[in-house]
Write a protein that holds these residues in place. Structure first.
Motif, PDB file in Angstrom:
ATOM      1  N   THR A   1      -2.587 -11.664  18.079  1.00 50.00           N
ATOM      2  CA  THR A   1      -2.306 -12.252  16.779  1.00 50.00           C
ATOM      3  C   THR A   1      -3.421 -11.950  15.782  1.00 50.00           C
ATOM      4  N   GLN A   2      -3.016 -11.554  14.578  1.00 52.06           N
ATOM      5  CA  GLN A   2      -3.949 -11.285  13.495  1.00 52.06           C
ATOM      6  C   GLN A   2      -3.378 -11.847  12.202  1.00 52.06           C
ATOM      7  N   GLU A   3      -4.259 -12.052  11.229  1.00 48.68           N
ATOM      8  CA  GLU A   3      -3.795 -12.499   9.921  1.00 48.68           C
ATOM      9  C   GLU A   3      -3.226 -11.310   9.162  1.00 48.68           C
ATOM     10  N   VAL A   4      -2.079 -11.519   8.536  1.00 48.97           N
ATOM     11  CA  VAL A   4      -1.414 -10.444   7.801  1.00 48.97           C
ATOM     12  C   VAL A   4      -2.176 -10.170   6.511  1.00 48.97           C
ATOM     13  N   PRO A   5      -2.501  -8.897   6.214  1.00 48.08           N
ATOM     14  CA  PRO A   5      -3.106  -8.585   4.907  1.00 48.08           C
ATOM     15  C   PRO A   5      -2.190  -9.059   3.785  1.00 48.08           C
ATOM     16  N   PHE A   6      -2.765  -9.700   2.782  1.00 50.89           N
ATOM     17  CA  PHE A   6      -1.934 -10.338   1.766  1.00 50.89           C
ATOM     18  C   PHE A   6      -1.227  -9.295   0.913  1.00 50.89           C
ATOM     19  N   SER A   7       0.048  -9.557   0.672  1.00 55.15           N
ATOM     20  CA  SER A   7       0.874  -8.718  -0.190  1.00 55.15           C
ATOM     21  C   SER A   7       1.886  -9.609  -0.879  1.00 55.15           C
ATOM     22  N   PHE A   8       2.681  -9.033  -1.772  1.00 57.18           N
ATOM     23  CA  PHE A   8       3.678  -9.835  -2.477  1.00 57.18           C
ATOM     24  C   PHE A   8       4.705 -10.409  -1.517  1.00 57.18           C
ATOM     25  N   GLY A   9       5.097  -9.628  -0.512  1.00 60.51           N
ATOM     26  CA  GLY A   9       6.062 -10.121   0.461  1.00 60.51           C
ATOM     27  C   GLY A   9       5.548 -11.293   1.271  1.00 60.51           C
ATOM     28  N   GLN A  10       4.222 -11.424   1.395  1.00 57.50           N
ATOM     29  CA  GLN A  10       3.633 -12.531   2.141  1.00 57.50           C
ATOM     30  C   GLN A  10       3.925 -13.876   1.480  1.00 57.50           C
ATOM     31  N   LEU A  11       4.266 -13.867   0.195  1.00 53.50           N
ATOM     32  CA  LEU A  11       4.595 -15.106  -0.501  1.00 53.50           C
ATOM     33  C   LEU A  11       5.814 -15.791   0.106  1.00 53.50           C
ATOM     34  N   PHE A  12       6.666 -15.029   0.814  1.00 59.23           N
ATOM     35  CA  PHE A  12       7.937 -15.556   1.297  1.00 59.23           C
ATOM     36  C   PHE A  12       8.028 -15.541   2.822  1.00 59.23           C
TER      37      PHE A  12
ATOM     38  N   ILE B   1       1.499 -19.264  -4.700  1.00 61.61           N
ATOM     39  CA  ILE B   1       1.838 -20.296  -3.717  1.00 61.61           C
ATOM     40  C   ILE B   1       1.109 -21.575  -4.091  1.00 61.61           C
ATOM     41  N   ARG B   2       1.839 -22.659  -4.159  1.00 59.83           N
ATOM     42  CA  ARG B   2       1.260 -23.978  -4.400  1.00 59.83           C
ATOM     43  C   ARG B   2       1.179 -24.699  -3.056  1.00 59.83           C
ATOM     44  N   TYR B   3      -0.034 -24.977  -2.585  1.00 59.95           N
ATOM     45  CA  TYR B   3      -0.251 -25.642  -1.300  1.00 59.95           C
ATOM     46  C   TYR B   3      -0.377 -27.157  -1.539  1.00 59.95           C
ATOM     47  N   PHE B   4       0.588 -27.914  -1.050  1.00 62.15           N
ATOM     48  CA  PHE B   4       0.513 -29.366  -1.162  1.00 62.15           C
ATOM     49  C   PHE B   4      -0.353 -29.960  -0.055  1.00 62.15           C
TER      50      PHE B   4
ATOM     51  N   THR C   1      15.872  -6.056 -15.493  1.00 55.83           N
ATOM     52  CA  THR C   1      16.200  -7.290 -14.779  1.00 55.83           C
ATOM     53  C   THR C   1      15.079  -8.304 -14.945  1.00 55.83           C
ATOM     54  N   LEU C   2      15.440  -9.557 -14.799  1.00 59.66           N
ATOM     55  CA  LEU C   2      14.487 -10.664 -14.734  1.00 59.66           C
ATOM     56  C   LEU C   2      14.919 -11.516 -13.553  1.00 59.66           C
ATOM     57  N   GLU C   3      14.045 -11.645 -12.530  1.00 59.58           N
ATOM     58  CA  GLU C   3      14.428 -12.241 -11.256  1.00 59.58           C
ATOM     59  C   GLU C   3      13.454 -13.352 -10.854  1.00 59.58           C
ATOM     60  N   PRO C   4      13.698 -14.576 -11.318  1.00 58.41           N
ATOM     61  CA  PRO C   4      12.884 -15.704 -10.840  1.00 58.41           C
ATOM     62  C   PRO C   4      13.275 -16.088  -9.413  1.00 58.41           C
ATOM     63  N   ARG C   5      12.295 -16.559  -8.636  1.00 54.88           N
ATOM     64  CA  ARG C   5      12.551 -16.899  -7.230  1.00 54.88           C
ATOM     65  C   ARG C   5      11.663 -18.056  -6.810  1.00 54.88           C
ATOM     66  N   LEU C   6      12.238 -18.975  -6.042  1.00 51.94           N
ATOM     67  CA  LEU C   6      11.514 -20.113  -5.470  1.00 51.94           C
ATOM     68  C   LEU C   6      11.660 -20.072  -3.952  1.00 51.94           C
ATOM     69  N   PHE C   7      10.578 -20.415  -3.266  1.00 49.10           N
ATOM     70  CA  PHE C   7      10.604 -20.455  -1.802  1.00 49.10           C
ATOM     71  C   PHE C   7       9.786 -21.650  -1.347  1.00 49.10           C
TER      72      PHE C   7
ATOM     73  N   LEU D   1       5.111 -24.355  -1.876  1.00 44.34           N
ATOM     74  CA  LEU D   1       6.142 -23.908  -2.800  1.00 44.34           C
ATOM     75  C   LEU D   1       5.667 -22.624  -3.466  1.00 44.34           C
ATOM     76  N   THR D   2       6.451 -21.565  -3.305  1.00 35.40           N
ATOM     77  CA  THR D   2       6.162 -20.282  -3.951  1.00 35.40           C
ATOM     78  C   THR D   2       7.010 -20.143  -5.198  1.00 35.40           C
ATOM     79  N   ILE D   3       6.361 -19.779  -6.306  1.00 35.03           N
ATOM     80  CA  ILE D   3       7.045 -19.489  -7.564  1.00 35.03           C
ATOM     81  C   ILE D   3       6.752 -18.032  -7.898  1.00 35.03           C
ATOM     82  N   ALA D   4       7.786 -17.226  -8.080  1.00 34.32           N
ATOM     83  CA  ALA D   4       7.592 -15.792  -8.309  1.00 34.32           C
ATOM     84  C   ALA D   4       8.561 -15.289  -9.363  1.00 34.32           C
ATOM     85  N   LEU D   5       8.179 -14.186  -9.994  1.00 34.65           N
ATOM     86  CA  LEU D   5       9.005 -13.562 -11.019  1.00 34.65           C
ATOM     87  C   LEU D   5       8.869 -12.052 -10.902  1.00 34.65           C
ATOM     88  N   THR D   6      10.011 -11.358 -10.856  1.00 36.19           N
ATOM     89  CA  THR D   6      10.053  -9.899 -10.776  1.00 36.19           C
ATOM     90  C   THR D   6      10.872  -9.360 -11.938  1.00 36.19           C
ATOM     91  N   SER D   7      10.401  -8.251 -12.511  1.00 32.20           N
ATOM     92  CA  SER D   7      11.146  -7.564 -13.559  1.00 32.20           C
ATOM     93  C   SER D   7      11.162  -6.071 -13.240  1.00 32.20           C
TER      94      SER D   7
END
Length: 309
Positions: free
Chosen positions: A245-256, A298-301, A222-228, A273-279
């Motif tokens: 409240t605490q900061e979440v340890p960074f992971s791939f799911g944190q992108l979304f 993640i692109r921070y504007f 599979t090739l799975e592009p995703r934008l958030f 804006l998050t740009i991601a690709l999964t295969s």
């Protein structure tokens, strides 16, 4: 000295669990009685409700250091306990109960003990309205208490509307909501601070597939592009307390995620804006996923203005 320990396990039509205990009536080094207690239980009441219980207690903060049977147990610093009545239906879920932690490391001061959350109630619901429009509510009420600390309660509400669209190889989920958080705090001034923020997001993705033959076996790649995209305006939250409240340890799911914090005391601002690709490569004969590769950014504007401290 002499230590006695035991375990009792039970299994019925509606319950399963176990009780464990250890008892040292007279520690020859300290001259004190030392104990451990653990109770784990899962019970169902009909098809929608049940209880989840995990209670733990030791007599002193050096118990695991002295009697732990592995390095992992001996290094335990916080011992959690919780008890909840849980319910779930086709479009809703609810929890009612509480939890607390016991410090089991003598090097940690009592001031670092997490707040007791008793009672704690959560309710989540999402139901389709008309024309594919979904309405939802994510809510929580917690009463916080801790020895020699400021106590308080917090109500967090997030009603939202979503319009999910999807096909065999694509999906789009626009969502808009409003997060309102209010407090009642036992302090001299500003006893009822609150925060209200609109939160808007769009999650979209595509799914491409192709067949592969590797060593005589069939696979699907599979090739799975995703934008958030996420937008949350900034609001000064320095007047709000920090209960859990605490900061979440960074992971791939944190992108979304819509918030980089777990707990309702802080809501991050965002124009991202998050740009991601999964295969993935999945074997036909077993259905097992053999390889999964993921990359994202993640692109921070706008800058991240909301901080814990």
């Amino acid at each position: 000295g002499l230590m006695i320990g035991g375990q009792f396990r039970y299994l019925t039509d509606s319950s399963l669990g176990n009780v464990e205990f250890e008892w040292l009536p007279n520690d020859l080094d300290t001259g004190e009685q030392r104990t451990l207690f653990h109770w784990d239980d899962r019970t169902r009441f009909g098809s929608n409700w049940g209880t989840v219980i995990n209670l733990n207690h030791v007599s002193d903060d050096q118990y695991f250091e002295d009697f732990g049977r592995s390095l992992n147990i001996a290094a335990t610093t916080l011992l959690p306990s919780s008890a909840y009545l849980v319910g779930q239906g086709s479009w809703w879920s609810a929890n009612i109960g509480g939890d607390e932690y016991q410090i089991t490391d003598p090097t940690i001061p009592l001031q670092a003990e997490p707040y007791r959350r008793l009672p704690r109630m959560t309710f989540f619901a999402e139901h389709q309205l008309i024309g594919g429009l979904d309405a939802g509510l994510d809510s929580e009420f917690v009463s916080f208490s801790r020895d020699e600390s400021i106590d308080g309660s917090r109500l967090d509400l997030f009603p939202y509307l979503a319009y999910p669209l999807q096909g065999a190889a694509w999906f789009v989920r626009p969502q808009v909501g409003f997060r309102y958080t209010s407090y009642q705090i036992d302090r001299d001034d500003d006893k009822s601070p609150h925060r209200g923020l609109p939160i808007a997001s769009v999650d979209a993705g595509l799914l491409f597939e192709r067949a592969l033959k590797i060593g005589g076996d069939g696979y699907t790649q599979t090739l799975e592009p995703r934008l958030f995209y996420l937008n949350v305006p900034y609001e000064d939250q320095d007047n709000l307390p920090l209960f859990d409240t605490q900061e979440v340890p960074f992971s791939f799911g944190q992108l979304f995620r819509s918030n980089r914090y777990v707990g309702a005391d802080r809501q991050m601002n965002a124009n991202n804006l998050t740009i991601a690709l999964t295969s993935r490569i999945q074997q036909w004969s077993t259905g097992n996923e053999r390889i999964s590769d993921r990359v994202g950014q993640i692109r921070y504007f706008d800058g991240q203005s909301v901080q814990l401290y």
